[in-house]
Design a protein around this motif. Structure first.
Motif, PDB file in Angstrom:
ATOM      1  N   LEU A 193      58.071  30.128  33.059  1.00  0.00           N
ATOM      2  CA  LEU A 193      58.093  31.558  33.314  1.00  0.00           C
ATOM      3  C   LEU A 193      56.925  31.966  34.200  1.00  0.00           C
ATOM      4  N   MET A 194      57.234  32.792  35.196  1.00  0.00           N
ATOM      5  CA  MET A 194      56.214  33.466  35.986  1.00  0.00           C
ATOM      6  C   MET A 194      56.179  34.921  35.524  1.00  0.00           C
ATOM      7  N   VAL A 195      55.089  35.623  35.816  1.00  0.00           N
ATOM      8  CA  VAL A 195      54.965  37.027  35.414  1.00  0.00           C
ATOM      9  C   VAL A 195      54.586  37.855  36.640  1.00  0.00           C
ATOM     10  N   GLN A 196      55.356  38.923  36.903  1.00  0.00           N
ATOM     11  CA  GLN A 196      55.012  39.836  37.993  1.00  0.00           C
ATOM     12  C   GLN A 196      54.465  41.136  37.405  1.00  0.00           C
ATOM     13  N   PRO A 197      53.255  41.544  37.802  1.00  0.00           N
ATOM     14  CA  PRO A 197      52.643  42.749  37.229  1.00  0.00           C
ATOM     15  C   PRO A 197      53.395  44.027  37.581  1.00  0.00           C
ATOM     16  N   LYS A 198      53.326  44.987  36.663  1.00  0.00           N
ATOM     17  CA  LYS A 198      53.775  46.356  36.901  1.00  0.00           C
ATOM     18  C   LYS A 198      52.530  47.231  36.863  1.00  0.00           C
ATOM     19  N   VAL A 199      52.338  48.004  37.911  1.00  0.00           N
ATOM     20  CA  VAL A 199      51.086  48.736  38.077  1.00  0.00           C
ATOM     21  C   VAL A 199      51.335  50.242  38.021  1.00  0.00           C
ATOM     22  N   SER A 200      50.497  50.950  37.257  1.00  0.00           N
ATOM     23  CA  SER A 200      50.588  52.402  37.172  1.00  0.00           C
ATOM     24  C   SER A 200      50.097  53.023  38.471  1.00  0.00           C
ATOM     25  N   LEU A 201      50.896  53.932  39.039  1.00  0.00           N
ATOM     26  CA  LEU A 201      50.475  54.605  40.263  1.00  0.00           C
ATOM     27  C   LEU A 201      49.446  55.693  39.985  1.00  0.00           C
ATOM     28  N   ALA A 202      49.342  56.105  38.734  1.00  0.00           N
ATOM     29  CA  ALA A 202      48.372  57.142  38.377  1.00  0.00           C
ATOM     30  C   ALA A 202      46.979  56.573  38.167  1.00  0.00           C
ATOM     31  N   VAL A 234      46.944  37.177  33.422  1.00  0.00           N
ATOM     32  CA  VAL A 234      45.895  37.683  32.515  1.00  0.00           C
ATOM     33  C   VAL A 234      44.654  38.051  33.319  1.00  0.00           C
ATOM     34  N   ARG A 235      44.241  37.180  34.243  1.00  0.00           N
ATOM     35  CA  ARG A 235      43.066  37.463  35.069  1.00  0.00           C
ATOM     36  C   ARG A 235      43.302  38.660  35.980  1.00  0.00           C
ATOM     37  N   PHE A 236      44.494  38.719  36.548  1.00  0.00           N
ATOM     38  CA  PHE A 236      44.844  39.826  37.438  1.00  0.00           C
ATOM     39  C   PHE A 236      44.782  41.161  36.705  1.00  0.00           C
ATOM     40  N   ALA A 237      45.331  41.195  35.489  1.00  0.00           N
ATOM     41  CA  ALA A 237      45.333  42.424  34.697  1.00  0.00           C
ATOM     42  C   ALA A 237      43.906  42.868  34.394  1.00  0.00           C
ATOM     43  N   GLY A 238      43.015  41.908  34.142  1.00  0.00           N
ATOM     44  CA  GLY A 238      41.627  42.251  33.851  1.00  0.00           C
ATOM     45  C   GLY A 238      40.900  42.794  35.062  1.00  0.00           C
ATOM     46  N   ASN A 239      41.267  42.324  36.275  1.00  0.00           N
ATOM     47  CA  ASN A 239      40.583  42.756  37.498  1.00  0.00           C
ATOM     48  C   ASN A 239      41.132  44.057  38.063  1.00  0.00           C
ATOM     49  N   ALA A 240      42.297  44.503  37.552  1.00  0.00           N
ATOM     50  CA  ALA A 240      42.977  45.646  38.169  1.00  0.00           C
ATOM     51  C   ALA A 240      42.547  46.976  37.587  1.00  0.00           C
ATOM     52  N   HIS A 241      41.766  47.005  36.537  1.00  0.00           N
ATOM     53  CA  HIS A 241      41.356  48.255  35.897  1.00  0.00           C
ATOM     54  C   HIS A 241      40.631  49.161  36.886  1.00  0.00           C
ATOM     55  N   ALA A 242      41.058  50.401  36.899  1.00  0.00           N
ATOM     56  CA  ALA A 242      40.420  51.474  37.685  1.00  0.00           C
ATOM     57  C   ALA A 242      40.618  51.330  39.182  1.00  0.00           C
ATOM     58  N   ASN A 243      41.360  50.332  39.639  1.00  0.00           N
ATOM     59  CA  ASN A 243      41.640  50.205  41.068  1.00  0.00           C
ATOM     60  C   ASN A 243      42.908  50.990  41.394  1.00  0.00           C
ATOM     61  N   THR A 244      42.904  51.736  42.458  1.00  0.00           N
ATOM     62  CA  THR A 244      44.059  52.585  42.761  1.00  0.00           C
ATOM     63  C   THR A 244      44.637  52.346  44.141  1.00  0.00           C
ATOM     64  N   THR A 245      44.034  51.499  44.950  1.00  0.00           N
ATOM     65  CA  THR A 245      44.559  51.242  46.286  1.00  0.00           C
ATOM     66  C   THR A 245      45.350  49.960  46.279  1.00  0.00           C
ATOM     67  N   PRO A 246      46.476  49.889  47.044  1.00  0.00           N
ATOM     68  CA  PRO A 246      47.322  48.688  47.028  1.00  0.00           C
ATOM     69  C   PRO A 246      46.577  47.418  47.373  1.00  0.00           C
ATOM     70  N   SER A 247      45.598  47.496  48.298  1.00  0.00           N
ATOM     71  CA  SER A 247      44.888  46.269  48.699  1.00  0.00           C
ATOM     72  C   SER A 247      44.100  45.669  47.543  1.00  0.00           C
ATOM     73  N   ALA A 248      43.820  46.488  46.557  1.00  0.00           N
ATOM     74  CA  ALA A 248      43.028  45.991  45.419  1.00  0.00           C
ATOM     75  C   ALA A 248      43.830  45.096  44.517  1.00  0.00           C
ATOM     76  N   PHE A 249      45.143  45.062  44.710  1.00  0.00           N
ATOM     77  CA  PHE A 249      45.967  44.302  43.777  1.00  0.00           C
ATOM     78  C   PHE A 249      46.408  42.967  44.346  1.00  0.00           C
ATOM     79  N   SER A 250      45.997  42.616  45.519  1.00  0.00           N
ATOM     80  CA  SER A 250      46.417  41.341  46.096  1.00  0.00           C
ATOM     81  C   SER A 250      45.553  40.225  45.511  1.00  0.00           C
ATOM     82  N   ILE A 251      46.171  39.049  45.377  1.00  0.00           N
ATOM     83  CA  ILE A 251      45.409  37.920  44.843  1.00  0.00           C
ATOM     84  C   ILE A 251      45.568  36.732  45.779  1.00  0.00           C
TER      85      ILE A 251
END
Length: 480
Positions: free
Chosen positions: A235-244, A463-480
């Motif tokens: 299984l792979m996991v694709q994140p779902k990100v809050s736009l707010a 898991v690592r991605f979810a930990g690094n994504a807190h408080a980031n709101t720009t799309p570029s912040a979510f690339s790995i």
């Protein structure tokens, strides 16, 4: 001879003092004469007529079609074939019974016959498949096939039922695409299958690569049975990100086949085969077990991030699904609210009664229910009221259209507003550009899932991605 109706199989007429002949009805309105010695030959001829005729429609059957094709190939003449497969005909039989289904078939035959032209012969190839053989290679074969499909789509009124059928078509020109009957019908069938895969009311011409794909499917089918037992899935996991907030508010688990020879295979390569061989319930149970294991690991780390899994039509129509899910949740000691099941829009209407029962039971135990690929099937908010739905996922095709035209933007905006009016959370699938994310944020879409945020990844990376994504709101912040 007499104008009175025939009441016996045959009757005798004395021609002269040396010979007595008998007259037999053959076919429709035709009479044949024979002497006593050849009476058995006549009866054999009558039987042969029945063998090549479909008893319901009166059309020639597959055997009759074979005779014509053999004759055409012997004369070294070019000809073409359109193989029509009715769409949704099983639904007619299931909903209204076989008697109404037979009447619908007769109406369909009448409509197709009216649409045929000179040098075309219509056959009933199988239960809900019809073949039109034209004694000429048609340069506009796709156009002819489309005309036949349109003929099928006329509404049919039968007793108290109003039936609207559709059809898909596979085409081929002969002898270019085949010069032996069995090869011809096999390849026409491959073209029809390709048309049905592409959607309803579509036409596909035979191409040699279709045969290669079928051979590959046959190989993969055997290997898939081994994969199910041999723990070759992952299984792979694709994140779902809050736009707010920019936080990871969930993830979708996506199955992959780690094939020992062919490498990593996407679900589109093998799930269709799994469905055909009846393996989807087993695969869904494996995915459920693995998803709950991921949720347990997240909870142990103090992260309460919901994960969603896709549910097949076979599982949705399994009366014992809720019972199995409840036991799996109990065994894994996972909060049901952390599990989300995603159901393709069209699957809901496959058996409304069973679907409603199963989803109600899942909802009552606290499982979140999401409608996947919204807009590609029935596309009606009205039917959503029949089911306990929490999340609406807008199909990626609509998200992509936003960048191309104003109408696409209006459609997505309308979907979001209507979903929110029903208190549904909205997830936009397939976002690939920052422009799309910006538009979705302005439309007050809740969550986005797509490559612009992150591709599917192994669980530990998620898991690592979810930990690094807190408080980031720009799309570029979510690339790995």
């Amino acid at each position: 001879v007499s104008r009175k109706p025939l009441t016996r199989i045959g009757f005798s007429i004395p021609l002269n003092r040396w010979m007595l002949v008998r007259v037999f009805p053959v076919g429709t309105g035709m009479l044949i004469m024979a002497n006593d010695a050849s009476e058995s030959v006549v009866k054999q001829f009558q039987l042969a007529q029945k063998i090549v005729m479909d008893p319901l429609t009166g059309l020639g059957n597959k055997l009759a079609m074979e005779q014509q094709i053999i004759a055409l190939t012997k004369r070294d003449r070019s000809f073409s074939i359109v193989l029509l497969g009715l769409d949704r005909f099983k639904d007619v039989n299931d909903a209204h019974g076989y008697a109404v289904g037979d009447m619908a078939l007769l109406e369909v035959v009448s409509s197709i016959q009216s649409a045929t032209v000179a040098a075309e012969t219509l056959y009933r190839f199988s239960g809900d498949e019809f073949a039109v053989v034209s004694e000429a290679a048609d340069a506009d074969l796709a156009l002819r096939a489309s005309a036949l499909i349109q003929a099928v789509k006329h509404p049919i009124s039968l007793n108290d039922a109003r039936v609207v059928l559709g059809a898909s078509a596979g085409t081929m020109n002969c002898p270019r695409d085949g010069d032996e009957f069995e090869v011809i019908v096999k390849r026409a069938g491959l073209a029809l299958r390709e048309a049905k895969k592409s959607g309803r009311d579509t036409v596909a011409a035979y191409k040699p690569e279709m045969e290669l794909a079928t051979q590959m499917r046959s190989v993969l089918e055997g290997e898939l049975r081994t994969a199910i037992d041999g723990n070759q899935f992952m299984l792979m996991v694709q994140p779902k990100v809050s736009l707010a907030t920019g936080e990871v508010v969930g993830g979708e688990v996506l199955i992959r086949w780690a094939h020992p020879k062919r490498g990593m295979l996407a679900p589109g390569v093998f799930l269709g085969i799994a469905e055909e061989i009846g393996a989807m319930v087993t695969i869904d149970q494996w995915v459920l077990k693995q998803t709950l294991q991921f949720l347990t690991e997240l909870s142990d780390q103090g992260r309460h991030i919901p994960l969603s899994m896709n549910l097949s039509v076979d599982s949705l129509n399994d009366m014992y699904l809720a019972e199995r899910v409840a036991k799996a949740l109990s065994d894994a000691k996972v909060n049901p609210r952390l599990l989300e099941v995603e159901i393709p829009e069209g699957a809901l209407m496959f058996d409304v009664k069973v679907s409603s029962k199963v989803l109600t039971e899942l909802n009552e135990m606290g499982v979140t229910i999401s409608i996947d690929d919204f807009g590609t099937g029935y596309s009606s908010f009205a039917y959503l009221a029949q089911f306990p739905v929490h999340v609406l996922k807008i199909d990626r095709s609509f998200v992509n259209d936003m960048s191309n035209n104003e109408a696409g933007k209006k459609i997505v905006k309308g979907m979001i507003r209507l979903a929110h009016s029903l208190s549904l959370e909205v997830v936009a699938e397939g976002a690939e550009t920052e422009e799309q994310v910006t538009m979705l944020k302005r439309m007050k879409c809740d969550t986005v899932q797509g490559y612009v945020m992150a591709k599917p990844m192994p669980f530990n990376d998620f898991v690592r991605f979810a930990g690094n994504a807190h408080a980031n709101t720009t799309p570029s912040a979510f690339s790995i």
